[in-house]
Design a protein around this motif. Structure first.
Motif, PDB file in Angstrom:
ATOM      1  N   ARG A 208     -25.008 -16.979  91.010  1.00 55.02           N
ATOM      2  CA  ARG A 208     -23.929 -16.169  91.578  1.00 55.02           C
ATOM      3  C   ARG A 208     -23.141 -16.871  92.673  1.00 55.02           C
ATOM      4  O   ARG A 208     -22.218 -16.282  93.219  1.00 55.02           O
ATOM      5  CB  ARG A 208     -24.504 -14.883  92.171  1.00 55.02           C
ATOM      6  CG  ARG A 208     -24.810 -13.840  91.166  1.00 55.02           C
ATOM      7  CD  ARG A 208     -25.186 -12.535  91.865  1.00 55.02           C
ATOM      8  NE  ARG A 208     -26.139 -11.844  91.037  1.00 55.02           N
ATOM      9  CZ  ARG A 208     -27.316 -11.393  91.413  1.00 55.02           C
ATOM     10  NH1 ARG A 208     -27.702 -11.506  92.656  1.00 55.02           N
ATOM     11  NH2 ARG A 208     -28.107 -10.790  90.577  1.00 55.02           N
ATOM     12  N   ILE A 209     -23.498 -18.069  93.040  1.00 49.82           N
ATOM     13  CA  ILE A 209     -22.770 -18.759  94.105  1.00 49.82           C
ATOM     14  C   ILE A 209     -21.366 -19.070  93.586  1.00 49.82           C
ATOM     15  O   ILE A 209     -21.190 -19.957  92.760  1.00 49.82           O
ATOM     16  CB  ILE A 209     -23.487 -20.061  94.524  1.00 49.82           C
ATOM     17  CG1 ILE A 209     -24.884 -19.763  95.041  1.00 49.82           C
ATOM     18  CG2 ILE A 209     -22.669 -20.794  95.590  1.00 49.82           C
ATOM     19  CD1 ILE A 209     -25.706 -21.011  95.327  1.00 49.82           C
ATOM     20  N   HIS A 210     -20.392 -18.301  94.014  1.00 47.28           N
ATOM     21  CA  HIS A 210     -19.017 -18.493  93.543  1.00 47.28           C
ATOM     22  C   HIS A 210     -18.019 -18.129  94.629  1.00 47.28           C
ATOM     23  O   HIS A 210     -17.301 -17.151  94.526  1.00 47.28           O
ATOM     24  CB  HIS A 210     -18.727 -17.652  92.294  1.00 47.28           C
ATOM     25  CG  HIS A 210     -19.355 -18.172  91.052  1.00 47.28           C
ATOM     26  ND1 HIS A 210     -19.011 -19.360  90.477  1.00 47.28           N
ATOM     27  CD2 HIS A 210     -20.347 -17.665  90.284  1.00 47.28           C
ATOM     28  CE1 HIS A 210     -19.745 -19.567  89.401  1.00 47.28           C
ATOM     29  NE2 HIS A 210     -20.575 -18.555  89.277  1.00 47.28           N
ATOM     30  N   SER A 211     -17.990 -18.905  95.680  1.00 51.94           N
ATOM     31  CA  SER A 211     -16.980 -18.698  96.707  1.00 51.94           C
ATOM     32  C   SER A 211     -15.736 -19.479  96.290  1.00 51.94           C
ATOM     33  O   SER A 211     -15.837 -20.487  95.601  1.00 51.94           O
ATOM     34  CB  SER A 211     -17.490 -19.239  98.050  1.00 51.94           C
ATOM     35  OG  SER A 211     -16.447 -19.324  98.979  1.00 51.94           O
TER      36      SER A 211
ATOM     37  N   LEU B  57     -16.852 -25.928  99.967  1.00 53.38           N
ATOM     38  CA  LEU B  57     -17.777 -26.186 101.069  1.00 53.38           C
ATOM     39  C   LEU B  57     -18.762 -25.029 101.241  1.00 53.38           C
ATOM     40  O   LEU B  57     -19.963 -25.244 101.427  1.00 53.38           O
ATOM     41  CB  LEU B  57     -17.017 -26.448 102.375  1.00 53.38           C
ATOM     42  CG  LEU B  57     -17.873 -26.798 103.583  1.00 53.38           C
ATOM     43  CD1 LEU B  57     -18.689 -28.053 103.329  1.00 53.38           C
ATOM     44  CD2 LEU B  57     -16.998 -26.985 104.811  1.00 53.38           C
ATOM     45  N   ALA B  58     -18.280 -23.813 101.153  1.00 58.08           N
ATOM     46  CA  ALA B  58     -19.159 -22.640 101.279  1.00 58.08           C
ATOM     47  C   ALA B  58     -20.174 -22.609 100.138  1.00 58.08           C
ATOM     48  O   ALA B  58     -21.353 -22.308 100.350  1.00 58.08           O
ATOM     49  CB  ALA B  58     -18.326 -21.358 101.292  1.00 58.08           C
ATOM     50  N   ASN B  59     -19.738 -22.937  98.910  1.00 57.03           N
ATOM     51  CA  ASN B  59     -20.655 -23.006  97.767  1.00 57.03           C
ATOM     52  C   ASN B  59     -21.734 -24.055  98.006  1.00 57.03           C
ATOM     53  O   ASN B  59     -22.919 -23.811  97.772  1.00 57.03           O
ATOM     54  CB  ASN B  59     -19.901 -23.361  96.480  1.00 57.03           C
ATOM     55  CG  ASN B  59     -19.022 -22.239  95.999  1.00 57.03           C
ATOM     56  OD1 ASN B  59     -19.259 -21.075  96.296  1.00 57.03           O
ATOM     57  ND2 ASN B  59     -17.996 -22.585  95.252  1.00 57.03           N
TER      58      ASN B  59
END
Length: 163
Positions: free
Chosen positions: A76-79, A83-85
């Motif tokens: 689910r990591i989808h910024s 950099l945030a990811n």
């Protein structure tokens, strides 16, 4: 004088990684339309079955549903910001993925480890070449990718050299 080509360098690098204990995969074979698909879509870069297998192997005392939730958290990591990811993914890799579950009628909190840092031989190392990724109508195909437990950790792009 022989000139080094990108494909010769790619083959040489793959052989070096195999000597280090990496299993080799020709990435088009595991593409969604390949001979042995390990991805259901071209925008997927995690090798899910390998990740699920590794998470079960590394975290044998954590219930299956909690392990599945940890894997979903990674997926689910989808910024919109790269950099945030990367920071979120690094945190999960280094500190574990926080999960909650019930055991003996009690709520428990625990960490699911994606990589076995204490026992490196308990991890699965894969070198793959020519992995096609299509994202936002952009087709990318890095020369070599290194996976640990199904997670893409290193991208290597080779360039032709000449003298």
């Amino acid at each position: 004088m022989n000139r080094l080509t990108e494909s010769a360098i790619e083959e040489f690098a793959i052989k070096l990684f195999e000597r280090l204990g990496y299993d080799y995969i020709y990435a088009p074979d595991i593409a969604p339309d390949g001979d042995r698909p390990e991805r259901s879509r071209y925008d997927e870069v995690i090798l899910n079955e390998r990740l699920n297998s590794a998470v079960r192997r590394i975290n044998p005392t954590i219930p299956h549903h909690a392990l599945q939730e940890a894997v979903k958290d990674v997926e689910r990591i989808h910024s919109p910001e790269l950099l945030a990811n990367n920071e979120a993914f690094h945190r999960m890799m280094a500190e574990g993925v926080k999960v909650n579950y019930q055991k003996d009628g009690q709520d428990r909190g625990d960490l699911v480890w994606l990589v076995d840092f204490a026992n490196p031989e308990n991890n699965e190392f894969v070198v793959a070449n020519q992995l096609t990724v299509i994202e936002n109508n952009q087709n990318k195909r890095p020369d070599i990718m290194l996976f640990v437990n199904g997670l893409p950790l290193v991208v290597i792009e080779l360039k032709k050299c000449c003298r």
